[in-house]
Design an enzyme around this catalytic site. Structure first.
Site, short mmCIF file in Angstrom:
data_model
loop_
_atom_site.label_atom_id
_atom_site.label_comp_id
_atom_site.label_asym_id
_atom_site.label_seq_id
_atom_site.Cartn_x
_atom_site.Cartn_y
_atom_site.Cartn_z
CG ASP A 184 42.50 12.76 26.65
OD1 ASP A 184 41.79 12.17 25.83
OD2 ASP A 184 42.21 13.87 27.14
CG ASP A 204 40.98 12.63 22.79
OD1 ASP A 204 41.33 13.82 22.90
OD2 ASP A 204 39.78 12.29 22.83
CG ASP A 205 43.47 16.61 23.48
OD1 ASP A 205 43.53 17.04 22.32
OD2 ASP A 205 42.54 16.90 24.27
CG HIS A 226 42.30 14.64 18.81
ND1 HIS A 226 41.11 14.59 19.51
CD2 HIS A 226 42.18 13.74 17.80
CE1 HIS A 226 40.29 13.71 18.94
NE2 HIS A 226 40.93 13.18 17.91
NE ARG A 257 42.33 20.44 20.11
CZ ARG A 257 41.45 19.44 20.00
NH1 ARG A 257 40.36 19.56 19.27
NH2 ARG A 257 41.66 18.30 20.64
CE LYS A 259 40.57 20.19 23.60
NZ LYS A 259 40.03 18.84 23.49
#
Ligand SMILES: *[C@@H]1O[C@H](CO)[C@@H](O)[C@H](O)[C@H]1NC(C)=O
Ligand SMILES: *[C@@H]1O[C@H](CO)[C@@H](O)[C@H](O)[C@H]1NC(C)=O
Ligand SMILES: *[C@@H]1O[C@H](CO)[C@@H](O)[C@H](O)[C@H]1NC(C)=O
Length: 366
Positions: A184, A204-205, A226, A257, A259
């Site tokens: 991340d 990742d994020d 991501h 996103r 989530k």
């Protein structure tokens, strides 16, 4: 004559007597961890190039108003431990990275598993607990997550490069997977934070907001990972007052996103504004709002109420890959509420995607 000399001497001496014992207008210089304790007694701290010994945190607990100048590259020794590798705390701190590099030696740790197994990896690499400004640093090859930010007052982070792009390739330990994982860029649970004009190349994020308010993410470039995420959202947290604007997201799972954990309860996500973002090379989704985490588009939970999610201001343009969905929204029954203004969202490529259990989106057509 003698009396006035005595008065002058007294007036010079008095303020020192009454000054706080730690507040020193001196310059401390750090060329090894041994220098840290003395250097942080000063309100100017210069960091020369050195190697932080394996298994130790380079920890700066700074006086209010301290200026930190990085004057050379810092490398972190290799050891399987929890970290963090670097931690900085203090109020109204000015951190000038001057374009130098903090090198986490990620390839020593990378095994394609990140925090899900394999060897123990120090995470986060960078723990930021300052208010003020933090700018112009390159963070290279993080073992796992890069930045964790929990500022005690307003903080602006700018011109940071997180470069974990070397982790895109498999290595001898990763069984054909990308070697870097859970890398991340910025993990954020805080208030009054701006992150701007920064670059994240990872797996990742780019940004993950887990809770907090008054957070601005603007003018950043994200690739390889991501995309820009709110969540995952657990129980009893609030996310509100978020502005995601003028960012460029490329070669990522999705651009934008939200989530929320299927099992979460008592949480809210509200007042999120997306404006002027550009996404290309999006492999799975343009926009994904999903209440079934850790599943993707599984059975949604209803314990996180999502409201006031808007695409306004200037146009957000997302181009998804041929196998991808432009917009997927998977709400629990009744847990996405109100009217969402999506007039400034424009999408192309792939297929439409489904919007489940919510009819409040206005102004968007695929
Ligand atoms: C939404 O968030 C913005 C940015 O933090 C803030 O200025 C605004 O007052 C918020 N609006 C509402 C209705 O809470
Ligand atoms: C709607 O939400 C409920 C849970 O709140 C879920 O069981 C259902 O699968 C969702 N989808 C549809 C199409 O109803
Ligand atoms: C989002 O859009 C809705 C519908 O137009 C509007 O009522 C709401 O105030 C907007 N929220 C923000 C934070 O701009």
């Amino acid at each position: 004559m003698a009396l006035s000399l005595a008065l002058v001497l007294l007036s010079i001496t008095l303020p020192r007597v009454f000054a706080a014992p730690r507040a020193q207008a001196c310059t401390g210089t750090i060329s090894s961890l041994d220098d840290v304790a003395d250097a942080v007694e000063c309100t100017t701290v210069n960091i020369n190039s050195f190697t932080v010994p394996a298994g130790e945190t380079f920890n700066l607990e700074l006086l209010t108003g301290t200026t930190v100048n990085v004057l050379g590259d810092v490398t972190f020794g290799e050891k399987n431990w929890d970290g963090p590798l670097f931690q900085i705390s203090g109020d109204s701190v000015t951190f000038n990275g001057n374009g130098f590099t903090f090198d986490g030696n990620g390839p020593f740790y990378w095994d394609g598993l990140g925090g899900n197994g394999g060897v123990t990896k120090p995470a986060p690499m960078m723990k930021i607990k300052t208010s003020g400004t933090f700018t112009n640093l390159k963070v290279l090859n993080t073992p796992e997550r890069a930045f964790s930010v929990s500022n005690p007052g307003p903080l602006v982070i700018s011109k940071i490069t997180v470069d974990d792009s070397a982790g895109d390739e498999p290595n001898s330990a990763s069984n054909g997977l990308a070697a870097g994982h859970n890398t991340d860029g910025f993990d954020v649970s805080t208030t009054d934070l701006t992150i701007e004009n920064s670059v994240v190349m990872n797996q990742d994020d780019c940004l993950a907001i887990n809770k907090g308010s008054n957070i601005v993410f603007t003018g950043n470039t994200c690739s390889g990972g991501h995309g820009i995420s709110i969540g995952s959202i657990t129980s009893d947290v609030t996310v509100s007052g978020i502005v995601i604007s003028g960012n460029t997201i490329s070669n990522s799972q999705q651009a934008l996103r939200i989530k929320t954990d299927a099992s979460a309860s008592g949480s809210t996500v509200t007042n999120v504004t997306y404006s002027g973002n550009t996404g290309t090379g999006l492999a799975q989704f343009g926009v994904l709002i999903d209440q079934s985490y850790p599943d993707t588009l599984g059975t949604p939970g209803t314990g996180v109420v999502i409201s006031d999610i808007n695409f306004t201001g200037s146009k957000t343009s997302l181009t998804v890959d041929s196998g991808a969905e432009k917009v997927a929204v998977n709400c629990g029954k009744g847990s996405c509420t109100g009217t969402w203004d999506w007039a400034e969202l424009s999408t192309s490529g792939g297929s439409a995607g489904d919007i489940v259990n919510f009819s409040g989106i206005e102004g968007y057509s695929e």
